[in-house]
Design a protein around this motif. Structure first.
Motif, PDB file in Angstrom:
ATOM      1  N   TRP A 179     -36.325  14.047  21.116  1.00  0.00           N
ATOM      2  CA  TRP A 179     -35.826  14.012  22.305  1.00  0.00           C
ATOM      3  C   TRP A 179     -34.361  13.919  22.467  1.00  0.00           C
ATOM      4  O   TRP A 179     -33.832  14.636  23.211  1.00  0.00           O
ATOM      5  CB  TRP A 179     -36.478  12.604  23.036  1.00  0.00           C
ATOM      6  N   LEU A 180     -33.861  13.193  21.857  1.00  0.00           N
ATOM      7  CA  LEU A 180     -32.279  13.105  21.669  1.00  0.00           C
ATOM      8  C   LEU A 180     -31.687  14.328  21.489  1.00  0.00           C
ATOM      9  O   LEU A 180     -30.557  14.891  21.917  1.00  0.00           O
ATOM     10  CB  LEU A 180     -31.781  11.964  20.671  1.00  0.00           C
ATOM     11  N   TYR A 181     -32.224  14.887  20.291  1.00  0.00           N
ATOM     12  CA  TYR A 181     -31.837  16.626  20.157  1.00  0.00           C
ATOM     13  C   TYR A 181     -31.928  17.512  21.084  1.00  0.00           C
ATOM     14  O   TYR A 181     -30.703  17.945  21.603  1.00  0.00           O
ATOM     15  CB  TYR A 181     -32.464  17.032  18.924  1.00  0.00           C
ATOM     16  N   ARG A 182     -32.747  17.473  21.878  1.00  0.00           N
ATOM     17  CA  ARG A 182     -32.923  18.342  23.051  1.00  0.00           C
ATOM     18  C   ARG A 182     -31.997  17.669  24.233  1.00  0.00           C
ATOM     19  O   ARG A 182     -31.258  18.735  25.000  1.00  0.00           O
ATOM     20  CB  ARG A 182     -34.412  18.152  23.677  1.00  0.00           C
ATOM     21  N   GLU A 183     -31.870  16.467  24.248  1.00  0.00           N
ATOM     22  CA  GLU A 183     -30.868  16.061  25.497  1.00  0.00           C
ATOM     23  C   GLU A 183     -29.389  16.288  25.131  1.00  0.00           C
ATOM     24  O   GLU A 183     -28.474  16.812  25.897  1.00  0.00           O
ATOM     25  CB  GLU A 183     -31.066  14.370  25.497  1.00  0.00           C
ATOM     26  N   LEU A 184     -29.009  15.930  23.902  1.00  0.00           N
ATOM     27  CA  LEU A 184     -27.843  16.282  23.412  1.00  0.00           C
ATOM     28  C   LEU A 184     -27.453  17.434  23.239  1.00  0.00           C
ATOM     29  O   LEU A 184     -26.015  18.123  23.118  1.00  0.00           O
ATOM     30  CB  LEU A 184     -27.183  15.395  22.022  1.00  0.00           C
ATOM     31  N   SER A 185     -28.215  18.724  23.041  1.00  0.00           N
ATOM     32  CA  SER A 185     -27.760  19.811  22.601  1.00  0.00           C
ATOM     33  C   SER A 185     -27.812  20.836  23.740  1.00  0.00           C
ATOM     34  O   SER A 185     -27.349  21.882  23.894  1.00  0.00           O
ATOM     35  CB  SER A 185     -28.696  20.546  21.444  1.00  0.00           C
ATOM     36  N   SER A 186     -28.279  20.149  24.991  1.00  0.00           N
ATOM     37  CA  SER A 186     -28.374  20.916  26.220  1.00  0.00           C
ATOM     38  C   SER A 186     -27.049  20.893  27.061  1.00  0.00           C
ATOM     39  O   SER A 186     -26.290  20.171  26.922  1.00  0.00           O
ATOM     40  CB  SER A 186     -29.689  20.552  27.163  1.00  0.00           C
TER      41      SER A 186
END
Length: 186
Positions: A179-186
């Motif tokens: 979830w954090l990967y998706r949030e921080l990479s967008s």
């Protein structure tokens, strides 16, 4: 000092026993110093906040807490992790505000995890915002990230602090990282 002695010394120190506090200080300080060094390892070389300063600031915040009833080493490290997180986020925000946004402070989200390594550097305040958002969805997953990443706790220690099984911690850890990967990479 074994885990039971550590817990007993924490309890006595919290009750004002100066001798217990004197015995604990080297152990507590070393644990804080190791956490601080781990956090700042991913920072740029000329970072203005050094591990010793971070450990001192965290110690002062922890020592200044009224009614600090730490149950054991894992609980103490969990509280210390939260204190260090706040210090690092505050430091990043002050630096960014001082330079009107030009002062980037990159940090690896989790150097040992392949997804996070591909994600690249992340600002502490961006990570904090993402963790706050994650906590709205799942408080436990946000706590798992805080304990594992900021606290340096093992899966078993994290499960002990949260009162859940190691398998639940592993699931929450994997889900939260994704979830954090998706949030921080967008």
């Amino acid at each position: 000092m074994d885990a039971d002695e550590f817990a007993a010394a924490l309890k006595h120190a919290a009750q004002g026993d100066a001798l217990a506090a004197d015995r604990l200080f080297p152990l507590v300080y070393e644990a804080l110093r190791q956490q601080a060094a781990r956090y700042l390892r991913a920072e740029r070389v000329a970072h203005t906040l050094q591990p010793t300063a971070l450990a001192h600031e965290a110690y002062l915040r922890l020592a200044g807490q009224p009614d600090s009833a730490w149950q054991d080493r894992a609980h103490f490290l969990a509280v210390a992790a939260r204190a260090m997180r706040r210090i690092l986020v505050d430091h990043a925000r002050r630096k960014r505000a001082g330079k009107r946004g030009s002062g980037e402070t990159p940090v690896e989200l989790d150097t040992g995890v392949e997804l996070a390594a591909r994600a690249g550097p992340v600002e502490f305040d961006d990570l904090d915002r993402a963790l706050v958002d994650l906590a709205r969805l799942s408080e436990r997953q946000a706590r798992v990230v805080e304990l594992r990443y900021f606290g340096g706790l093992s899966i078993e220690e994290t499960g002990e602090v949260l009162g859940v099984s190691p398998m639940t911690v592993k699931r929450d850890w994997a889900t939260a990282r994704a979830w954090l990967y998706r949030e921080l990479s967008s």
